[in-house]
Enzyme design. Sequence first.
Site, PDB file in Angstrom:
ATOM      1  N   GLY A   8       0.772  -1.240   0.000  1.00 44.59           N
ATOM      2  CA  GLY A   8       0.000   0.000   0.000  1.00 44.59           C
ATOM      3  C   GLY A   8       0.801   1.285   0.000  1.00 44.59           C
ATOM      4  O   GLY A   8       0.639   2.122  -0.889  1.00 44.59           O
ATOM      5  N   GLY A  39      -1.287  -6.562   0.696  1.00 41.75           N
ATOM      6  CA  GLY A  39      -1.187  -7.755   1.525  1.00 41.75           C
ATOM      7  C   GLY A  39      -1.007  -9.004   0.674  1.00 41.75           C
ATOM      8  O   GLY A  39      -0.235  -9.904   1.022  1.00 41.75           O
TER       9      GLY A  39
END
Length: 394
Positions: free
Chosen positions: A350, A373
């Site tokens: 991110g 993730g």
Amino acid sequence: MNINFNNKRALIRVDFNVPLDAQFQVTDNSRIMAAVPTIRKVLADGGSVVLMSHLGRPKEGPTEKFSLKHLIPALEKELSIKLKFADDCISENAFNLSSNLKPGEILLLENLRFYKEEEKGNVAFAEKLSKHGDIYVNDAFGTAHRAHASTAVIAQFFTNYKTFGYCIENELKSINKVLHEGKKPFTAIMGGAKVSDKIIILQQLINKADNIIIGGGMAFTFVKALGGNIGKSLFEEDRLQTALDILADAKQKKVNIYIPIDAVIADDFNNDAQIKMVDVNCIPDGWMGLDIGHETEKIFGEVISNSNTILWNGPMGVFEMSNFESGTKSVALAICEATKKGAFSLIGGGDSVAAINKYNLAEEVSYVSTGGGALLEYIEAGTLPGISAIQNNN
Ligand code: AMP
């Protein structure tokens, strides 16, 4: 994608978990853009498309603010085609709509997470969803690390009729290029807040990389473990030994680990705080390191520019504040320089993606991952539930 979709209904799991503003307008359409090539391919083959996704984390069933209907204008604009919409993903009306789809038509299903069965990976719910299509296409890399009904469990109902879409195909190609086919030297750049989030990935990377650069808040656990004074910088007491173990393992495997030698420090976690640049081992009490220093930027920049394969995850400092963004920006620019010289660079996770976008550099690196993730878990485990569900034919 080696499938011809002529006269078939493709049930595509997309990742339309996009940010919306208070007026429910899409503020960043990159995830929509990532799904477009697969949708176009199906339509061009003469097939029809059923799109399914989650949006946000609805807790109590149907919730206005998490309705996928808000995406219709952005999707219609991007695809230049009118969409059909089913306001419940498994209602009779939804099945009527999907079974009557004609080639060239697209149906969008309402948020899958309005049913708690989605996240529970409920088999009966997955089987119901499977009735919407003849061929299952998983193109949602961002949720491929979840064994949810629509991302993994559903695949068993399409034994020979399941495939990845272009988005997942490209993600896999890029990760494999970095981990298995990359030209040496391979440099992994890790940053962000905590060591604890990145231990397994660091351990994996020691087996693959030639150089590992460590910046961000996590670097201070390493500095302290080596005996430095880090003032009130972020660090994890229970990870000091882990940091030493990682350094020892890297030494044994002849992997170069680079940690900062200087830091930009502040007397408060605040862009208006007083700041100084000091040796990373000599941070006075009451001060905290919020970015790498200029000498470190030079060293990291040199290592990066001599690399042929680069993986970047996590910022070098608190780049959201202008006084602590220099390190992150310099790493981003060094990656772009190396890419220009022929290196393959993958940016994932991110906050490094946010940084690359902040400096408008997404076009100057080789690949920006759509899954934070998911990318990290893929590197850690070597596969993901949503990936193996397509690859295993059972
Ligand atoms: P992560 O999600 O673990 O990649 O962490 C990203 C966050 O780490 C960003 O919001 C950064 O502001 C923060 N960060 C980076 N460097 C530091 C630092 N030296 N001290 C505190 N936070 C940091």
